[in-house]
Write a protein that holds these residues in place. Structure first.
Motif: not given
Length: 213
Positions: A109-131
């Motif tokens: 693998g390339d080690g490029r992970i997504l830290p989160d996908l969805r905000d549990p409060v707003t129920d919207r995609a977080t659009r967090s960058p990959y790390v």
């Protein structure tokens, strides 16, 4: 099972020392650790302490919480806000965790992970960058019901509360989830299958099993 009194900081140190020498069985360069426990057990606190213990030892890590990988409310609440079966089997997006977190940490693998996908409060995609987690970096995944999904953990820690402590420390509005944790104990036996068991009925005075197996 005999448990030994320990502080949270010392526990994190012991886990970090074990991780320095841990080689994943599948050949991955990224050790993957479960910090498993009901929200009332606060496994995220141990994950943060462990991340710091690794940092001072020169080992990078990434803390990821399953609360950032909830399925959309339209799906997880389809049968109501207090459906135990849905909570047990359908609240967390395990497919996304496999795809965005575990897949990139497989051998090759390339080690490029997504830290989160969805905000549990707003129920919207977080659009967090990959790390990027460099080779040798440690994934610290915390959340409830982790050990029933066949995730490829190299070290698993279960933070246990007795039924009475779990009820006492769980907000009354969330008492409807308690049968899910009872079912988890019966079907998965996390206390018996985890590599490390931590009893935290009194959060000021945890006790641990040492490394089992």
């Amino acid at each position: 099972m005999r448990l030994e009194a320990i502080t949270w900081e010392r526990l994190a140190d012991r886990l970090a020392e074990r991780l320095l020498d841990l080689k994943p069985a599948d050949g991955s360069p990224w050790p993957r650790v479960a910090l498993d426990g009901a929200p009332a057990a606060r496994p995220q606190d141990l994950a943060e302490l462990l991340a710091e213990a690794l940092r001072i030892r020169g080992r990078p890590s990434r803390v990821v919480g399953t609360h950032g990988f909830l399925r959309p409310a339209s799906l997880r609440l389809e049968y109501g806000r207090e459906d135990v079966e849905a909570y047990y089997n359908g609240w967390f997006d395990t497919n996304a965790l496999w795809r965005e977190v575990f897949g990139p940490l497989e051998p090759g693998g390339d080690g490029r992970i997504l830290p989160d996908l969805r905000d549990p409060v707003t129920d919207r995609a977080t659009r967090s960058p990959y790390v990027h987690l460099p080779p040798g970096g440690v994934l610290l995944l915390h959340g409830p019901l982790l050990l029933r999904h066949w995730f490829p953990f190299d070290l698993s820690v279960h933070v246990l509360l007795s039924p009475a402590a779990l009820r006492r420390r769980t907000p009354e509005t969330d008492h409807w989830t308690l049968p899910a944790y009872a079912r988890y104990e019966q079907e998965t036996d996390p206390a018996g299958t985890a590599d490390v068991l931590v009893r935290a009925d009194d959060p000021r005075h945890p006790a641990w099993s040492g490394f089992q197996g």
